[in-house]
Design a protein around this motif. Sequence first.
Motif, PDB file in Angstrom:
ATOM      1  N   GLU A 309       7.235  43.584 -25.880  1.00 48.76           N
ATOM      2  CA  GLU A 309       5.994  43.710 -26.643  1.00 48.76           C
ATOM      3  C   GLU A 309       5.248  42.387 -26.690  1.00 48.76           C
ATOM      4  OE1 GLU A 309       4.768  44.538 -31.343  1.00 48.76           O
ATOM      5  OE2 GLU A 309       6.746  45.131 -30.610  1.00 48.76           O
ATOM      6  N   LEU A 310       5.986  41.282 -26.787  1.00 50.59           N
ATOM      7  CA  LEU A 310       5.371  39.962 -26.927  1.00 50.59           C
ATOM      8  C   LEU A 310       4.794  39.452 -25.610  1.00 50.59           C
ATOM      9  CD1 LEU A 310       4.884  37.432 -28.749  1.00 50.59           C
ATOM     10  CD2 LEU A 310       7.129  36.620 -27.983  1.00 50.59           C
ATOM     11  N   VAL A 311       5.548  39.561 -24.519  1.00 49.56           N
ATOM     12  CA  VAL A 311       5.142  38.911 -23.268  1.00 49.56           C
ATOM     13  C   VAL A 311       4.537  39.862 -22.243  1.00 49.56           C
ATOM     14  CG1 VAL A 311       6.886  37.127 -23.584  1.00 49.56           C
ATOM     15  CG2 VAL A 311       7.415  39.115 -22.154  1.00 49.56           C
ATOM     16  N   GLY A 312       4.682  41.174 -22.433  1.00 49.75           N
ATOM     17  CA  GLY A 312       4.131  42.105 -21.455  1.00 49.75           C
ATOM     18  C   GLY A 312       4.721  41.875 -20.077  1.00 49.75           C
ATOM     19  N   ASP A 313       3.834  41.777 -19.061  1.00 46.46           N
ATOM     20  CA  ASP A 313       4.308  41.534 -17.691  1.00 46.46           C
ATOM     21  C   ASP A 313       4.169  40.071 -17.291  1.00 46.46           C
ATOM     22  OD1 ASP A 313       1.578  41.293 -17.474  1.00 46.46           O
ATOM     23  OD2 ASP A 313       1.364  42.656 -15.769  1.00 46.46           O
ATOM     24  N   ALA A 314       4.092  39.192 -18.299  1.00 55.58           N
ATOM     25  CA  ALA A 314       3.853  37.766 -18.027  1.00 55.58           C
ATOM     26  C   ALA A 314       5.134  36.949 -17.963  1.00 55.58           C
ATOM     27  CB  ALA A 314       2.919  37.178 -19.084  1.00 55.58           C
ATOM     28  N   ALA A 315       6.282  37.615 -17.815  1.00 47.06           N
ATOM     29  CA  ALA A 315       7.560  36.909 -17.704  1.00 47.06           C
ATOM     30  C   ALA A 315       8.518  37.754 -16.878  1.00 47.06           C
ATOM     31  CB  ALA A 315       8.154  36.632 -19.085  1.00 47.06           C
ATOM     32  N   GLU A 316       9.549  37.099 -16.352  1.00 47.03           N
ATOM     33  CA  GLU A 316      10.641  37.811 -15.675  1.00 47.03           C
ATOM     34  C   GLU A 316      11.670  38.181 -16.743  1.00 47.03           C
ATOM     35  OE1 GLU A 316      11.159  38.748 -12.619  1.00 47.03           O
ATOM     36  OE2 GLU A 316       9.620  37.701 -11.459  1.00 47.03           O
ATOM     37  N   LEU A 317      11.895  39.475 -16.948  1.00 45.35           N
ATOM     38  CA  LEU A 317      12.851  39.933 -17.949  1.00 45.35           C
ATOM     39  C   LEU A 317      14.129  40.411 -17.277  1.00 45.35           C
ATOM     40  CD1 LEU A 317      10.517  41.877 -20.433  1.00 45.35           C
ATOM     41  CD2 LEU A 317      11.250  39.473 -20.489  1.00 45.35           C
ATOM     42  N   VAL A 318      15.273  39.996 -17.829  1.00 41.76           N
ATOM     43  CA  VAL A 318      16.579  40.347 -17.268  1.00 41.76           C
ATOM     44  C   VAL A 318      17.455  40.912 -18.375  1.00 41.76           C
ATOM     45  CG1 VAL A 318      16.427  38.563 -15.488  1.00 41.76           C
ATOM     46  CG2 VAL A 318      17.528  38.032 -17.682  1.00 41.76           C
ATOM     47  N   PRO A 319      18.484  41.714 -18.029  1.00 36.89           N
ATOM     48  CA  PRO A 319      19.368  42.261 -19.060  1.00 36.89           C
ATOM     49  C   PRO A 319      20.120  41.153 -19.794  1.00 36.89           C
ATOM     50  CG  PRO A 319      19.675  43.391 -16.950  1.00 36.89           C
ATOM     51  CD  PRO A 319      18.849  42.179 -16.670  1.00 36.89           C
ATOM     52  N   TYR A 320      20.378  41.386 -21.078  1.00 37.45           N
ATOM     53  CA  TYR A 320      21.171  40.421 -21.852  1.00 37.45           C
ATOM     54  C   TYR A 320      22.619  40.422 -21.369  1.00 37.45           C
ATOM     55  CZ  TYR A 320      24.132  38.624 -25.550  1.00 37.45           C
ATOM     56  OH  TYR A 320      25.090  37.945 -26.246  1.00 37.45           O
ATOM     57  N   GLY A 321      23.224  39.233 -21.336  1.00 37.95           N
ATOM     58  CA  GLY A 321      24.638  39.115 -21.012  1.00 37.95           C
ATOM     59  C   GLY A 321      24.966  39.305 -19.550  1.00 37.95           C
ATOM     60  N   ASP A 322      23.952  39.206 -18.674  1.00 39.35           N
ATOM     61  CA  ASP A 322      24.166  39.399 -17.238  1.00 39.35           C
ATOM     62  C   ASP A 322      23.854  38.088 -16.516  1.00 39.35           C
ATOM     63  OD1 ASP A 322      24.093  40.083 -14.540  1.00 39.35           O
ATOM     64  OD2 ASP A 322      23.192  42.047 -14.904  1.00 39.35           O
ATOM     65  N   PRO A 323      24.862  37.214 -16.344  1.00 42.27           N
ATOM     66  CA  PRO A 323      24.601  35.910 -15.735  1.00 42.27           C
ATOM     67  C   PRO A 323      24.091  36.008 -14.301  1.00 42.27           C
ATOM     68  CG  PRO A 323      26.966  36.257 -16.002  1.00 42.27           C
ATOM     69  CD  PRO A 323      26.284  37.359 -16.740  1.00 42.27           C
ATOM     70  N   GLN A 324      24.527  37.034 -13.569  1.00 42.95           N
ATOM     71  CA  GLN A 324      24.070  37.174 -12.185  1.00 42.95           C
ATOM     72  C   GLN A 324      22.580  37.488 -12.133  1.00 42.95           C
ATOM     73  OE1 GLN A 324      26.234  36.586  -9.465  1.00 42.95           O
ATOM     74  NE2 GLN A 324      24.211  36.367  -8.528  1.00 42.95           N
ATOM     75  N   ALA A 325      22.130  38.379 -13.011  1.00 43.18           N
ATOM     76  CA  ALA A 325      20.708  38.727 -13.044  1.00 43.18           C
ATOM     77  C   ALA A 325      19.875  37.511 -13.433  1.00 43.18           C
ATOM     78  CB  ALA A 325      20.468  39.872 -14.021  1.00 43.18           C
ATOM     79  N   LEU A 326      20.352  36.737 -14.392  1.00 39.88           N
ATOM     80  CA  LEU A 326      19.646  35.533 -14.809  1.00 39.88           C
ATOM     81  C   LEU A 326      19.591  34.517 -13.674  1.00 39.88           C
ATOM     82  CD1 LEU A 326      18.310  33.720 -16.932  1.00 39.88           C
ATOM     83  CD2 LEU A 326      20.592  33.156 -17.803  1.00 39.88           C
ATOM     84  N   ALA A 327      20.740  34.306 -13.019  1.00 39.16           N
ATOM     85  CA  ALA A 327      20.801  33.345 -11.919  1.00 39.16           C
ATOM     86  C   ALA A 327      19.877  33.763 -10.778  1.00 39.16           C
ATOM     87  CB  ALA A 327      22.235  33.217 -11.418  1.00 39.16           C
ATOM     88  N   ASP A 328      19.896  35.054 -10.439  1.00 37.63           N
ATOM     89  CA  ASP A 328      19.074  35.539  -9.327  1.00 37.63           C
ATOM     90  C   ASP A 328      17.589  35.393  -9.628  1.00 37.63           C
ATOM     91  OD1 ASP A 328      21.376  36.185  -7.996  1.00 37.63           O
ATOM     92  OD2 ASP A 328      21.257  38.345  -8.387  1.00 37.63           O
ATOM     93  N   ALA A 329      17.180  35.686 -10.881  1.00 28.60           N
ATOM     94  CA  ALA A 329      15.764  35.584 -11.247  1.00 28.60           C
ATOM     95  C   ALA A 329      15.276  34.146 -11.115  1.00 28.60           C
ATOM     96  CB  ALA A 329      15.552  36.091 -12.671  1.00 28.60           C
ATOM     97  N   VAL A 330      16.108  33.199 -11.536  1.00 35.22           N
ATOM     98  CA  VAL A 330      15.736  31.788 -11.435  1.00 35.22           C
ATOM     99  C   VAL A 330      15.633  31.365  -9.968  1.00 35.22           C
ATOM    100  CG1 VAL A 330      16.573  29.432 -11.840  1.00 35.22           C
ATOM    101  CG2 VAL A 330      16.613  31.123 -13.693  1.00 35.22           C
ATOM    102  N   VAL A 331      16.599  31.760  -9.149  1.00 31.37           N
ATOM    103  CA  VAL A 331      16.577  31.403  -7.728  1.00 31.37           C
ATOM    104  C   VAL A 331      15.316  31.956  -7.061  1.00 31.37           C
ATOM    105  CG1 VAL A 331      17.712  31.735  -5.505  1.00 31.37           C
ATOM    106  CG2 VAL A 331      19.071  31.169  -7.533  1.00 31.37           C
ATOM    107  N   ARG A 332      14.973  33.213  -7.384  1.00 29.98           N
ATOM    108  CA  ARG A 332      13.765  33.816  -6.799  1.00 29.98           C
ATOM    109  C   ARG A 332      12.515  33.027  -7.161  1.00 29.98           C
ATOM    110  NH1 ARG A 332      16.026  38.687  -8.517  1.00 29.98           N
ATOM    111  NH2 ARG A 332      14.558  38.751 -10.275  1.00 29.98           N
ATOM    112  N   LEU A 333      12.382  32.659  -8.424  1.00 26.49           N
ATOM    113  CA  LEU A 333      11.185  31.948  -8.860  1.00 26.49           C
ATOM    114  C   LEU A 333      11.106  30.548  -8.262  1.00 26.49           C
ATOM    115  CD1 LEU A 333      10.741  32.934 -12.624  1.00 26.49           C
ATOM    116  CD2 LEU A 333       9.387  33.651 -10.656  1.00 26.49           C
ATOM    117  N   LEU A 334      12.240  29.860  -8.186  1.00 27.02           N
ATOM    118  CA  LEU A 334      12.229  28.514  -7.610  1.00 27.02           C
ATOM    119  C   LEU A 334      11.817  28.544  -6.135  1.00 27.02           C
ATOM    120  CD1 LEU A 334      15.426  26.890  -9.215  1.00 27.02           C
ATOM    121  CD2 LEU A 334      13.026  26.487  -9.821  1.00 27.02           C
ATOM    122  N   GLY A 335      12.048  29.679  -5.478  1.00 29.82           N
ATOM    123  CA  GLY A 335      11.686  29.786  -4.065  1.00 29.82           C
ATOM    124  C   GLY A 335      10.375  30.504  -3.822  1.00 29.82           C
ATOM    125  N   ASP A 336       9.641  30.822  -4.895  1.00 31.97           N
ATOM    126  CA  ASP A 336       8.413  31.613  -4.750  1.00 31.97           C
ATOM    127  C   ASP A 336       7.285  31.013  -5.583  1.00 31.97           C
ATOM    128  OD1 ASP A 336       6.468  33.524  -4.443  1.00 31.97           O
ATOM    129  OD2 ASP A 336       7.766  35.240  -4.899  1.00 31.97           O
TER     130      ASP A 336
END
Length: 378
Positions: A309-336
């Motif tokens: 509700e707060l950020v809409g589509d202005a952020a990458e959202l990942v499931p809570y407690g999922d380190p792989q999803a968090l790691a992958d999202a960061v890697v994607r952004l650093l390379g894009d």
Amino acid sequence: MSPVSSHSPHGQSPLRTVQVLGGGNAGSSAHVRSLASGLVARGVKVTVCAPVEADRIYDFTGAGAEHVHVPRSSDPGSVAALRAACADADLVHAHGLHASFRAVLALSGRRTPLVVTWHDRARAEGARAHLVRLLERRVVKAASVVLGATSALVDRARTTGARDARLAAVALPGPRRTVRLEDPERLRPKVRAELGAIGRPLLMAVGSLDRHRGYDTLLDASRAWRALDPVPLVVIAGEGPLRAELQSRIEDEELPVRLIGRRDDVTDLLAAADLALLSSSWESRSLLAQEALQARVPLVATDVGSMPELVGDAAELVPYGDPQALADAVVRLLGDPARCEELREKGVRQAATWPTEDETVAQVLSVYDELTQPRPLI
């Protein structure tokens, strides 16, 4: 802004309000500071009842309010101090569950209107969760109006028994730094050098070192980033009970993470970052998320609570407690870089939809007027 009154029900002396604050939440403390400043500017007399350390950090007296030290506990001494501070109030406004409960006890037997703002959900498990529900029920039944910072909090207040629950306009207060001495572009390399992020990406997290912040997941994710070249540096600003445990993990596992303690220059830290990270199990109106979007810093956050509700589509959202999803999202952004720029632009547009401090004060004053102005006889 629609015209609002700043006079008491008697139409002569200024409206006298007491703001009750527990002092343990940065968002609610910053909100009360902003609210006090806006109310005082409109001729309202404001007393802030909060622990002395909260006034030291947020300077309520500097906003023109009177500060009365009231400890966070609900013991008889604290309640008596609050009751005395509220003796001449036309209206009392409490922020957060525990501050609201103290206000209910202090106003017992009086007809002073009570407004309650819920900024976040009280977190508890087991028997304590039952106690929290009892406190919530007691508070909402005593409150004239309950304001919720998010739709979920408004719904929670209504299902708990609130007679009048509304969505609150809660603005992001001004920068956490009060004085900017240098141009941000010149300051950025200096901040990165201080943190040890020269020639490597800087990932910034801000928040108390508590279990619900999900820093265990963040440390798990940081293991994957060691394979990147250069290795990103994760910096966490905040203090709390998990510091020793987190520091031990960082050292034992040789993680690229630094704990830098509580800081009052969060605005500058964020401005120097490549990405902002938020790994919490629950969020309402996250200060970090709001500050990151306003600072044009791409945000990776957990898809929890009111974050969508707060950020809409202005952020990458990942499931809570999922380190792989968090790691992958960061890697994607650093390379894009293109995706990062897209998030920056979307963040600016999303931030423009949030209420301003003037709008927040106007809404609160309209509620105050409803509860204190005499109604015409029909």
